[in-house]
Design a protein around this motif. Structure first.
Motif, PDB file in Angstrom:
ATOM      1  N   LEU A  93       0.828  -1.202   0.000  1.00  0.00           N
ATOM      2  CA  LEU A  93       0.000   0.000   0.000  1.00  0.00           C
ATOM      3  C   LEU A  93       0.864   1.254   0.000  1.00  0.00           C
ATOM      4  CD1 LEU A  93      -2.571  -0.998   2.768  1.00  0.00           C
ATOM      5  CD2 LEU A  93      -2.756  -1.404   0.299  1.00  0.00           C
ATOM      6  N   GLY A  94       0.348   2.286  -0.647  1.00  0.00           N
ATOM      7  CA  GLY A  94       0.972   3.594  -0.568  1.00  0.00           C
ATOM      8  C   GLY A  94       0.334   4.411   0.544  1.00  0.00           C
ATOM      9  N   PRO A  95       0.786   5.652   0.716  1.00  0.00           N
ATOM     10  CA  PRO A  95       0.178   6.518   1.728  1.00  0.00           C
ATOM     11  C   PRO A  95      -1.289   6.775   1.410  1.00  0.00           C
ATOM     12  CG  PRO A  95       2.253   7.425   0.927  1.00  0.00           C
ATOM     13  CD  PRO A  95       1.897   6.309   0.000  1.00  0.00           C
ATOM     14  N   MET A  96      -2.066   7.056   2.421  1.00  0.00           N
ATOM     15  CA  MET A  96      -3.481   7.327   2.217  1.00  0.00           C
ATOM     16  C   MET A  96      -3.668   8.529   1.294  1.00  0.00           C
ATOM     17  SD  MET A  96      -6.516   8.368   4.885  1.00  0.00           S
ATOM     18  CE  MET A  96      -6.251  10.120   4.603  1.00  0.00           C
ATOM     19  N   ARG A  97      -4.612   8.398   0.364  1.00  0.00           N
ATOM     20  CA  ARG A  97      -4.957   9.503  -0.520  1.00  0.00           C
ATOM     21  C   ARG A  97      -6.465   9.481  -0.736  1.00  0.00           C
ATOM     22  NH1 ARG A  97      -5.680   7.559  -5.772  1.00  0.00           N
ATOM     23  NH2 ARG A  97      -4.964   5.400  -6.070  1.00  0.00           N
ATOM     24  N   TYR A  98      -7.020  10.641  -1.019  1.00  0.00           N
ATOM     25  CA  TYR A  98      -8.459  10.757  -1.212  1.00  0.00           C
ATOM     26  C   TYR A  98      -8.835  10.476  -2.667  1.00  0.00           C
ATOM     27  CZ  TYR A  98      -8.589  12.718   3.438  1.00  0.00           C
ATOM     28  OH  TYR A  98      -8.462  12.882   4.792  1.00  0.00           O
ATOM     29  N   VAL A  99      -9.991   9.835  -2.840  1.00  0.00           N
ATOM     30  CA  VAL A  99     -10.519   9.549  -4.174  1.00  0.00           C
ATOM     31  C   VAL A  99     -11.978   9.980  -4.220  1.00  0.00           C
ATOM     32  CG1 VAL A  99      -8.944   7.619  -4.582  1.00  0.00           C
ATOM     33  CG2 VAL A  99     -11.160   7.180  -3.502  1.00  0.00           C
ATOM     34  N   ASN A 100     -12.498  10.081  -5.408  1.00  0.00           N
ATOM     35  CA  ASN A 100     -13.894  10.489  -5.608  1.00  0.00           C
ATOM     36  C   ASN A 100     -14.792   9.268  -5.445  1.00  0.00           C
ATOM     37  OD1 ASN A 100     -16.413  11.336  -6.479  1.00  0.00           O
ATOM     38  ND2 ASN A 100     -15.610  12.563  -8.173  1.00  0.00           N
ATOM     39  N   PRO A 101     -15.655   9.227  -4.426  1.00  0.00           N
ATOM     40  CA  PRO A 101     -16.510   8.048  -4.220  1.00  0.00           C
ATOM     41  C   PRO A 101     -17.484   7.805  -5.362  1.00  0.00           C
ATOM     42  CG  PRO A 101     -17.167   9.838  -2.771  1.00  0.00           C
ATOM     43  CD  PRO A 101     -15.863  10.249  -3.386  1.00  0.00           C
ATOM     44  N   GLU A 102     -17.785   8.834  -6.142  1.00  0.00           N
ATOM     45  CA  GLU A 102     -18.692   8.651  -7.274  1.00  0.00           C
ATOM     46  C   GLU A 102     -17.993   7.964  -8.441  1.00  0.00           C
ATOM     47  OE1 GLU A 102     -20.439  12.342  -8.314  1.00  0.00           O
ATOM     48  OE2 GLU A 102     -21.509  12.562  -6.400  1.00  0.00           O
ATOM     49  N   GLN A 103     -16.661   7.990  -8.439  1.00  0.00           N
ATOM     50  CA  GLN A 103     -15.905   7.352  -9.505  1.00  0.00           C
ATOM     51  C   GLN A 103     -15.262   6.040  -9.046  1.00  0.00           C
ATOM     52  OE1 GLN A 103     -13.067  10.266 -10.860  1.00  0.00           O
ATOM     53  NE2 GLN A 103     -14.653  11.634 -11.688  1.00  0.00           N
ATOM     54  N   ASP A 104     -15.051   5.915  -7.751  1.00  0.00           N
ATOM     55  CA  ASP A 104     -14.434   4.691  -7.235  1.00  0.00           C
ATOM     56  C   ASP A 104     -15.406   3.522  -7.343  1.00  0.00           C
ATOM     57  OD1 ASP A 104     -12.108   3.499  -5.505  1.00  0.00           O
ATOM     58  OD2 ASP A 104     -13.951   2.887  -4.494  1.00  0.00           O
ATOM     59  N   GLN A 105     -14.926   2.380  -7.786  1.00  0.00           N
ATOM     60  CA  GLN A 105     -15.805   1.230  -8.033  1.00  0.00           C
ATOM     61  C   GLN A 105     -16.385   0.635  -6.765  1.00  0.00           C
ATOM     62  OE1 GLN A 105     -14.125  -1.454 -11.146  1.00  0.00           O
ATOM     63  NE2 GLN A 105     -12.493   0.069 -11.233  1.00  0.00           N
ATOM     64  N   LEU A 106     -15.788   0.922  -5.610  1.00  0.00           N
ATOM     65  CA  LEU A 106     -16.319   0.436  -4.343  1.00  0.00           C
ATOM     66  C   LEU A 106     -16.922   1.563  -3.508  1.00  0.00           C
ATOM     67  CD1 LEU A 106     -13.486  -2.080  -3.313  1.00  0.00           C
ATOM     68  CD2 LEU A 106     -15.651  -2.570  -4.474  1.00  0.00           C
ATOM     69  N   GLY A 107     -17.041   2.758  -4.105  1.00  0.00           N
ATOM     70  CA  GLY A 107     -17.650   3.883  -3.406  1.00  0.00           C
ATOM     71  C   GLY A 107     -16.799   4.448  -2.285  1.00  0.00           C
ATOM     72  N   ARG A 108     -15.487   4.234  -2.337  1.00  0.00           N
ATOM     73  CA  ARG A 108     -14.603   4.713  -1.267  1.00  0.00           C
ATOM     74  C   ARG A 108     -14.249   6.180  -1.469  1.00  0.00           C
ATOM     75  NH1 ARG A 108     -10.110   0.304  -2.492  1.00  0.00           N
ATOM     76  NH2 ARG A 108     -10.626   1.167  -4.544  1.00  0.00           N
ATOM     77  N   ASP A 109     -13.931   6.878  -0.362  1.00  0.00           N
ATOM     78  CA  ASP A 109     -13.456   8.253  -0.488  1.00  0.00           C
ATOM     79  C   ASP A 109     -11.964   8.369  -0.201  1.00  0.00           C
ATOM     80  OD1 ASP A 109     -13.366   7.967   2.257  1.00  0.00           O
ATOM     81  OD2 ASP A 109     -14.905   9.469   2.671  1.00  0.00           O
ATOM     82  N   HIS A 110     -11.342   7.251   0.177  1.00  0.00           N
ATOM     83  CA  HIS A 110      -9.892   7.247   0.349  1.00  0.00           C
ATOM     84  C   HIS A 110      -9.365   5.817   0.229  1.00  0.00           C
ATOM     85  CE1 HIS A 110     -11.411   6.392   4.419  1.00  0.00           C
ATOM     86  NE2 HIS A 110     -10.284   5.716   4.604  1.00  0.00           N
TER      87      HIS A 110
END
Length: 248
Positions: A6-23
């Motif tokens: 794993l890399g360091p925690m980073r934020y992602v868009n939950p609307e685009q992430d396939q599992l609905g994650r925000d990080h």
């Protein structure tokens, strides 16, 4: 065994992430549940992953979590997500790896594999023999199949039972056991037999997944555990949980 860096925690868009994650990624403030949710997918997992029982998540050269794999769910782009549960202290895989240096050298690909004595599996027919590739010794898959047909009755009776149980159009069985643990929930009557059956003391909590719900929680008696073929098979595949039930 699967090893994921794993890399360091980073934020992602939950609307685009396939599992609905925000990080995604690792942070020292994450607890086990948050670490699992953020990093169980989405990974490029090849054919070997289908034969593995466990996965390790490492960050900064240290193993941060050990996961027992129930299955691998396909997501878009040819990637997959791990379905299962994170392990805790007392499990041999957790004790062997978590909090210790990662067991594989750093590589460009975040997903690697290694052979571990803790990942040895036994034949899926229940004979107890070790297997290193696949799920069965040669011919034992047929033995396992015919043994289970015999528990239902004739081949014709088995087909009738299967057609009643299989959810038409869903491609899944009506219910699937996710976990079995010593009884601790608030239920007072056996979920399998009902209040009228006047079952003996409840001994286990069973979490099921079916076509209608991802989480169905039962409380069951000892008779159900002994008579239910799916429960019997699940406990054979999970000896640590079976030992916990036996100690109650």
């Amino acid at each position: 065994m699967i090893h994921i860096t794993l890399g360091p925690m980073r934020y992602v868009n939950p609307e685009q992430d396939q599992l609905g994650r925000d990080h995604v990624g690792w942070d020292s403030n994450m607890d086990d549940a948050a670490l699992f949710r953020a990093n169980r997918g989405c990974w490029v997992l090849g054919e070997r992953a289908d034969r593995e029982q466990y996965a390790l998540l490492s960050a900064q050269g240290i193993v941060r979590q050990a996961i027992e794999i129930d299955g691998l769910a396909s997501v878009a782009g040819g990637r997959r997500a791990i379905e299962g549960r994170y392990l805790e202290a007392g499990h041999p895989v957790y004790d062997a790896y978590v909090g210790k240096p990662q067991p594989v050298a750093a590589a460009r690909n975040p997903v690697t594999y290694f052979d571990s004595p803790h990942a040895a599996r036994t034949c899926g027919c229940g004979c107890g023999a070790p297997v290193t590739i696949g799920w069965f010794l040669t011919g034992h898959d047929q033995k396992a199949l015919h043994d289970r047909v015999a528990k239902v009755g004739t081949v014709h009776q088995f087909i009738e039972w299967f057609d009643r149980t299989y959810v038409e159009g869903e491609g899944t069985m009506a219910s699937r056991i996710v976990s079995i643990a010593p009884h601790a929930n608030a239920k007072k009557a056996c979920s399998a037999h009902g209040v009228g059956a006047d079952c003996a003391a409840l001994v286990a909590d069973v979490v099921l997944r079916d076509a209608g719900s991802e989480h169905v929680e039962w409380a069951v008696c000892a008779r159900w555990l002994k008579e239910n073929a799916d429960a019997e098979a699940w406990l054979r595949r999970h000896p640590v949980e079976a030992a916990r039930l036996g100690a109650v």
